[in-house]
Design an enzyme around this catalytic site. Structure first.
Site, PDB file in Angstrom:
ATOM      1  CG  HIS A  18      -1.882  -1.005   1.227  1.00  0.00           C
ATOM      2  ND1 HIS A  18      -2.203  -1.714   2.364  1.00  0.00           N
ATOM      3  CD2 HIS A  18      -2.988  -1.373   0.456  1.00  0.00           C
ATOM      4  CE1 HIS A  18      -3.239  -2.621   2.077  1.00  0.00           C
ATOM      5  NE2 HIS A  18      -3.580  -2.297   1.171  1.00  0.00           N
ATOM      6  CE  LYS A  42     -13.325  -5.129   1.774  1.00  0.00           C
ATOM      7  NZ  LYS A  42     -12.364  -4.691   1.094  1.00  0.00           N
ATOM      8  NE  ARG A  91      -2.702  -7.895  -4.309  1.00  0.00           N
ATOM      9  CZ  ARG A  91      -3.734  -8.070  -3.423  1.00  0.00           C
ATOM     10  NH1 ARG A  91      -3.341  -7.826  -2.117  1.00  0.00           N
ATOM     11  NH2 ARG A  91      -4.946  -8.478  -3.738  1.00  0.00           N
ATOM     12  CB  SER A 129      -4.800  -6.171   4.022  1.00  0.00           C
ATOM     13  OG  SER A 129      -4.231  -5.090   3.782  1.00  0.00           O
TER      14      SER A 129
END
Length: 159
Positions: A18, A42, A91, A129
């Site tokens: 990040h 979440k 990514r 994460s």
């Protein structure tokens, strides 16, 4: 014209991947807002306030970057912030479908704001994460993936 970019996400926790994307965005835009979403659906392990604080620490050395938490629709936040661009990190190819769908939705909700995709440095392409959280909860080492303050906060959460 000053260009304001928003780099939105949950950042639970913020990783070196990040910070790499934020650093790259700061080289391209006049102002970068790392916008941390409340994302209660979440069920993040860190509160919004904790995630904002950790992001401020991890990003403190990057000029032109500021951190804000938000608990509304991204389109509303971006409009209030007078943003011109949304920054999203990619990514791997597996990220593309979701990010493409999200970009289309955002284009419909906020047509005046463009979405751009940035890729992280090679050494960060595999960091996420969710993987960092999983490794930490299983007792594995995550020091190479996060800022030392984030590591300390994560360690206290998994005890």
């Amino acid at each position: 014209m000053q260009i304001t970019a928003i780099y939105p996400g949950t950042f639970d926790p913020i990783t070196h991947g990040h910070t790499d994307i934020a650093r790259r965005a700061a080289m391209l835009f006049d102002r970068v807002i790392v916008a941390i979403a409340a994302s209660p659906t979440k069920a993040p392990i860190f509160s919004l306030e904790e995630r904002v604080k950790l992001a401020e620490i991890a990003l403190a050395d990057i000029p032109k970057v500021e951190v804000c938490g938000f608990d509304c629709l991204l389109a509303e936040f971006a409009t209030q912030a007078k943003a011109n661009v949304l920054v999203r990190g990619l990514r791997a190819v597996s990220d593309f479908e979701y990010e493409f769908q999200l970009a289309g939705m955002n284009r419909t909700l906020i047509p005046a704001i463009e979405t751009i995709f940035l890729t992280p440095s090679t050494q960060y392409t595999y960091i996420s994460s969710s993987l960092v959280r999983e490794i930490a909860f299983l007792g594995g080492p995550v020091k190479d993936f996060v800022h030392p303050e984030v590591l300390a906060a994560l360690s206290s959460k998994v005890r």
